[in-house]
Design a protein around this motif. Structure first.
Motif, short mmCIF file in Angstrom:
data_model
loop_
_atom_site.label_atom_id
_atom_site.label_comp_id
_atom_site.label_asym_id
_atom_site.label_seq_id
_atom_site.Cartn_x
_atom_site.Cartn_y
_atom_site.Cartn_z
N VAL A 1 -7.34 -16.98 -14.26
CA VAL A 1 -7.70 -17.81 -15.42
C VAL A 1 -8.28 -19.15 -14.98
O VAL A 1 -9.18 -19.69 -15.62
N THR A 2 -7.83 -19.67 -13.85
CA THR A 2 -8.37 -20.94 -13.36
C THR A 2 -9.83 -20.79 -12.99
O THR A 2 -10.65 -21.66 -13.30
N THR A 3 -10.19 -19.69 -12.35
CA THR A 3 -11.59 -19.43 -12.01
C THR A 3 -12.42 -19.23 -13.28
O THR A 3 -13.53 -19.75 -13.40
N ILE A 4 -11.85 -18.50 -14.22
CA ILE A 4 -12.57 -18.24 -15.48
C ILE A 4 -12.82 -19.54 -16.22
O ILE A 4 -13.93 -19.81 -16.67
N CYS B 1 -9.57 -9.56 -8.47
CA CYS B 1 -8.51 -10.40 -7.90
C CYS B 1 -8.07 -11.41 -8.95
O CYS B 1 -8.88 -11.96 -9.68
N GLY B 2 -6.78 -11.67 -8.94
CA GLY B 2 -6.21 -12.68 -9.82
C GLY B 2 -5.97 -13.97 -9.07
O GLY B 2 -6.65 -14.29 -8.09
N HIS B 3 -4.95 -14.71 -9.49
CA HIS B 3 -4.65 -16.02 -8.92
C HIS B 3 -4.15 -15.92 -7.49
O HIS B 3 -4.43 -16.78 -6.67
N TRP B 4 -3.41 -14.90 -7.18
CA TRP B 4 -2.86 -14.73 -5.83
C TRP B 4 -3.84 -13.89 -5.02
O TRP B 4 -3.58 -12.73 -4.72
N ILE B 5 -4.96 -14.48 -4.62
CA ILE B 5 -5.98 -13.70 -3.92
C ILE B 5 -5.47 -13.18 -2.58
O ILE B 5 -5.92 -12.15 -2.11
N GLY B 6 -4.53 -13.86 -1.99
CA GLY B 6 -3.95 -13.38 -0.74
C GLY B 6 -3.17 -12.10 -0.92
O GLY B 6 -2.99 -11.33 0.02
N ARG B 7 -2.72 -11.85 -2.13
CA ARG B 7 -1.98 -10.62 -2.41
C ARG B 7 -2.91 -9.54 -2.95
O ARG B 7 -2.84 -8.39 -2.55
N SER B 8 -3.78 -9.92 -3.87
CA SER B 8 -4.62 -8.90 -4.50
C SER B 8 -5.92 -8.63 -3.73
O SER B 8 -6.56 -7.62 -3.96
N GLY B 9 -6.27 -9.50 -2.82
CA GLY B 9 -7.48 -9.28 -2.02
C GLY B 9 -7.35 -9.86 -0.63
O GLY B 9 -8.21 -10.62 -0.20
N PRO B 10 -6.26 -9.52 0.09
CA PRO B 10 -6.03 -10.18 1.39
C PRO B 10 -7.14 -9.96 2.41
O PRO B 10 -7.56 -10.90 3.07
N ARG B 11 -7.61 -8.76 2.54
CA ARG B 11 -8.66 -8.49 3.53
C ARG B 11 -9.95 -9.21 3.16
O ARG B 11 -10.59 -9.84 3.99
#
Length: 131
Positions: free
Chosen positions: A73-76, A101-111
């Motif tokens: 939501v912050t990016t949006i 990816c959501g707010h926790w990009i390290g979790r939802s898109g780590p690679r």
């Protein structure tokens, strides 16, 4: 003390929900550290504005890379500011919005987030580990 149950977190932006082991880990961390740290950020918003006020109109001059998730939501909410980021970040090495990816990009898109950082640092000539 185990909080193991059949409950899990709702699916993340990547579509994967946190399983029982992950829930147990997060509960144990909250039991150990509590919520004071995360909540202190919000408690000190006025103080932060006062302390950092002198920097309000100054540009960012160090190398920087923006990474956000398209489901955050912050990016949006910040689309316009992100589009104009180069106006105030003089050594911008890129602006990456990770799909799904959501707010926790390290979790939802780590690679993908790690690859974005790596690509930016090596393309800049800074070498591994630095922008």
């Amino acid at each position: 003390m185990s909080h193991r149950s059949n409950r899990s977190f709702p699916p993340s932006a990547a579509g994967r929900s946190a399983g029982p082991d992950e829930v147990d880990f997060l509960v144990a961390e909250l039991e150990h550290t509590g919520l004071a740290g995360p909540l202190n950020y919000y408690r000190t918003l006025d103080l932060n504005r006062e302390v950092l006020g002198e920097y309000e109109s100054r540009p960012v001059t160090v190398p920087a890379l923006f990474i956000g998730g398209d489901r955050d939501v912050t990016t949006i909410w910040s689309r316009e500011a992100i589009a104009r980021i180069a106006e105030n970040v003089h050594d911008l090495r890129g602006s990456v919005i990770l799909a799904d990816c959501g707010h926790w990009i390290g979790r939802s898109g780590p690679r993908r987030s790690t690859e974005s950082c790596w690509t930016s640092s090596t393309a800049s000539g800074a070498g591994p580990g630095g922008l």
